[in-house]
Design a protein around this motif. Structure first.
Motif, PDB file in Angstrom:
ATOM      1  N   LYS A  39      14.485  -7.537  -5.001  1.00  0.00           N
ATOM      2  CA  LYS A  39      14.189  -8.750  -4.204  1.00  0.00           C
ATOM      3  C   LYS A  39      14.246  -8.327  -2.728  1.00  0.00           C
ATOM      4  O   LYS A  39      15.455  -7.891  -2.391  1.00  0.00           O
ATOM      5  N   ASN A  40      13.519  -8.597  -1.990  1.00  0.00           N
ATOM      6  CA  ASN A  40      13.511  -8.376  -0.359  1.00  0.00           C
ATOM      7  C   ASN A  40      13.846  -9.733   0.455  1.00  0.00           C
ATOM      8  O   ASN A  40      12.834 -10.367   0.352  1.00  0.00           O
ATOM      9  N   ASN A  41      15.038  -9.667   1.198  1.00  0.00           N
ATOM     10  CA  ASN A  41      15.369 -10.846   1.799  1.00  0.00           C
ATOM     11  C   ASN A  41      14.618 -11.008   2.986  1.00  0.00           C
ATOM     12  O   ASN A  41      14.585 -12.006   3.537  1.00  0.00           O
ATOM     13  N   ASN A  42      13.659 -10.020   3.532  1.00  0.00           N
ATOM     14  CA  ASN A  42      13.152 -10.001   4.672  1.00  0.00           C
ATOM     15  C   ASN A  42      11.543  -9.592   4.345  1.00  0.00           C
ATOM     16  O   ASN A  42      11.056  -8.458   4.779  1.00  0.00           O
ATOM     17  N   PRO A  43      10.951 -10.246   3.477  1.00  0.00           N
ATOM     18  CA  PRO A  43       9.523  -9.800   3.075  1.00  0.00           C
ATOM     19  C   PRO A  43       8.744  -9.474   4.127  1.00  0.00           C
ATOM     20  O   PRO A  43       8.573 -10.260   5.097  1.00  0.00           O
ATOM     21  N   LEU A  44       7.885  -8.601   3.986  1.00  0.00           N
ATOM     22  CA  LEU A  44       6.643  -8.037   4.819  1.00  0.00           C
ATOM     23  C   LEU A  44       5.673  -9.130   4.887  1.00  0.00           C
ATOM     24  O   LEU A  44       5.573  -9.662   3.916  1.00  0.00           O
ATOM     25  N   LYS A  45       4.674  -9.150   5.946  1.00  0.00           N
ATOM     26  CA  LYS A  45       3.718  -9.811   6.173  1.00  0.00           C
ATOM     27  C   LYS A  45       2.590  -9.814   5.137  1.00  0.00           C
ATOM     28  O   LYS A  45       1.809 -10.554   4.691  1.00  0.00           O
ATOM     29  N   TYR A 100       3.917   0.401  19.485  1.00  0.00           N
ATOM     30  CA  TYR A 100       3.131   0.489  18.142  1.00  0.00           C
ATOM     31  C   TYR A 100       2.701  -0.950  17.909  1.00  0.00           C
ATOM     32  O   TYR A 100       1.950  -0.827  17.027  1.00  0.00           O
ATOM     33  N   PRO A 101       3.469  -1.885  18.200  1.00  0.00           N
ATOM     34  CA  PRO A 101       2.871  -3.358  17.682  1.00  0.00           C
ATOM     35  C   PRO A 101       1.306  -3.504  18.192  1.00  0.00           C
ATOM     36  O   PRO A 101       0.659  -4.101  17.469  1.00  0.00           O
ATOM     37  N   ALA A 102       1.208  -3.073  19.385  1.00  0.00           N
ATOM     38  CA  ALA A 102      -0.194  -3.169  19.855  1.00  0.00           C
ATOM     39  C   ALA A 102      -1.232  -2.179  19.441  1.00  0.00           C
ATOM     40  O   ALA A 102      -2.453  -2.560  18.717  1.00  0.00           O
ATOM     41  N   ILE A 127       9.457  -0.024  10.255  1.00  0.00           N
ATOM     42  CA  ILE A 127       8.499  -0.806   9.321  1.00  0.00           C
ATOM     43  C   ILE A 127       8.165  -2.210  10.006  1.00  0.00           C
ATOM     44  O   ILE A 127       7.116  -2.641   9.990  1.00  0.00           O
ATOM     45  N   GLN A 128       9.393  -2.672  10.441  1.00  0.00           N
ATOM     46  CA  GLN A 128       9.105  -4.077  11.002  1.00  0.00           C
ATOM     47  C   GLN A 128       8.681  -3.922  12.398  1.00  0.00           C
ATOM     48  O   GLN A 128       7.570  -4.976  12.634  1.00  0.00           O
TER      49      GLN A 128
END
Length: 312
Positions: A51-57, A269-271, A307-308
């Motif tokens: 279970k991932n407490n901070n699920p990815l989009k 990297y976000p851009a 990853i985030q």
């Protein structure tokens, strides 16, 4: 990709609690202790997802290059991937595919057909060996249910780049029909020749794109390594936007140094991730940085953060 280290399959049934106890040795700080505790909170059997407490989009398909976390066994890295909420590892060969399948992890970029990074398709003297190896490996990849298989242009050794391009076309045309038949996509990685891979043919996007155009096959793409191409030519977002149809896979790392993709380096990297997403890309974006962090837990924390950053 700086190297293709191979790691033996870990046949031991090690629990996540045991692994994280080992990883936490020497680790200090509330942040790392909290991360260790979070991983230790669940201990699924191979093949299950934690279970991932901070699920990815879910917009970006994330992966990590196996060699950059070589201090973890393949089963440990699979467990880390599951815990962080993504499900693919890059640059894994057939010997480790059974372990990936145990943990429900995909081999997002297969390797093992190449001779090495310098003896590649741009030089005819290596064609006979490469053709034999790639024919065999294409079948292995397809039979395992995977798609992507890496390849390399190799070094020039005094060969003119245009002649190297012609050579690569002639060689790859002898294996592409088989790749098309089996549904395997050959992905040639772009390297920089300024810092990491002197004399490499495919050290710029133009050479690789020309090769794609000459081959004219949906089963041949370029692995666009953002780190390498920033060093070679820059203009990353424009290049991706204008030529995305030729790029089948992406690698990340910070410039300079090939370390974490945080604000210690020059790329944002976000851009870049948003630009990739805007092209409709549905393949994998794989982290391939070498962590500066020394402890194993801190290295995992670096991967989580990367990853985030790219999860746009």
């Amino acid at each position: 990709m700086a190297e293709l280290d191979k790691v033996q399959v870990d046949t031991h049934s090690t629990s996540r609690r045991q692994i994280l106890k080992q990883l936490a040795i020497g680790a200090t700080g509330v942040g790392l202790m909290g991360h260790s505790a979070a991983i230790m909170a669940s201990d699924p059997e191979p093949g299950s997802k934690a279970k991932n407490n901070n699920p990815l989009k879910g917009n970006i398909h994330h992966s990590v290059a196996r060699w950059t976390y070589g201090d973890l066994s393949i089963s440990e890295l699979c467990q880390v991937a599951n815990e962080l909420g993504f499900s693919a590892i890059d640059l894994v060969g057939p010997e480790d595919w059974p372990t990936l399948k145990q943990y429900g992890i995909h081999s997002s970029m297969c390797n093992g057909a190449e001779l090495n990074l310098t003896d590649g398709w741009g030089d005819k003297q290596f064609h006979a060996a490469l053709i034999e190896r790639y024919h065999r490996h294409i079948d292995l990849v397809a039979d395992a249910g995977y798609t992507n298989l890496i390849c390399f242009s190799g070094n020039k050794r005094g060969i003119d780049p245009q002649v190297g391009l012609d050579n690569a076309v002639q060689g790859l045309q002898q294996i592409l029909p088989h790749a098309e038949k089996r549904g395997v996509v050959l992905q040639m990685e772009l390297f920089n020749s300024k810092v990491d891979h002197p004399d490499y043919f495919a050290d710029n996007s133009a050479w690789g794109i020309a090769l794609c155009k000459r081959l004219g096959s949906a089963n041949f793409k370029l692995l666009y390594d953002i780190y390498h191409m920033q060093i070679s030519e820059g203009d990353i977002i424009r290049t991706i936007t204008d030529n995305h149809q030729y790029f089948g896979h992406y690698h990340t790392a910070g410039v300079p140094g090939r370390h974490e993709i945080d604000d210690s380096q020059e790329l944002f990297y976000p851009a870049i991730a948003r630009a990739i997403l805007s092209t409709g890309f549905s393949g994998y974006l794989a982290q391939e940085f070498i962590p500066v962090a020394e402890s194993r837990v801190a290295k995992i924390e670096s991967l989580k953060r990367a990853i985030q950053i790219c999860d746009v």
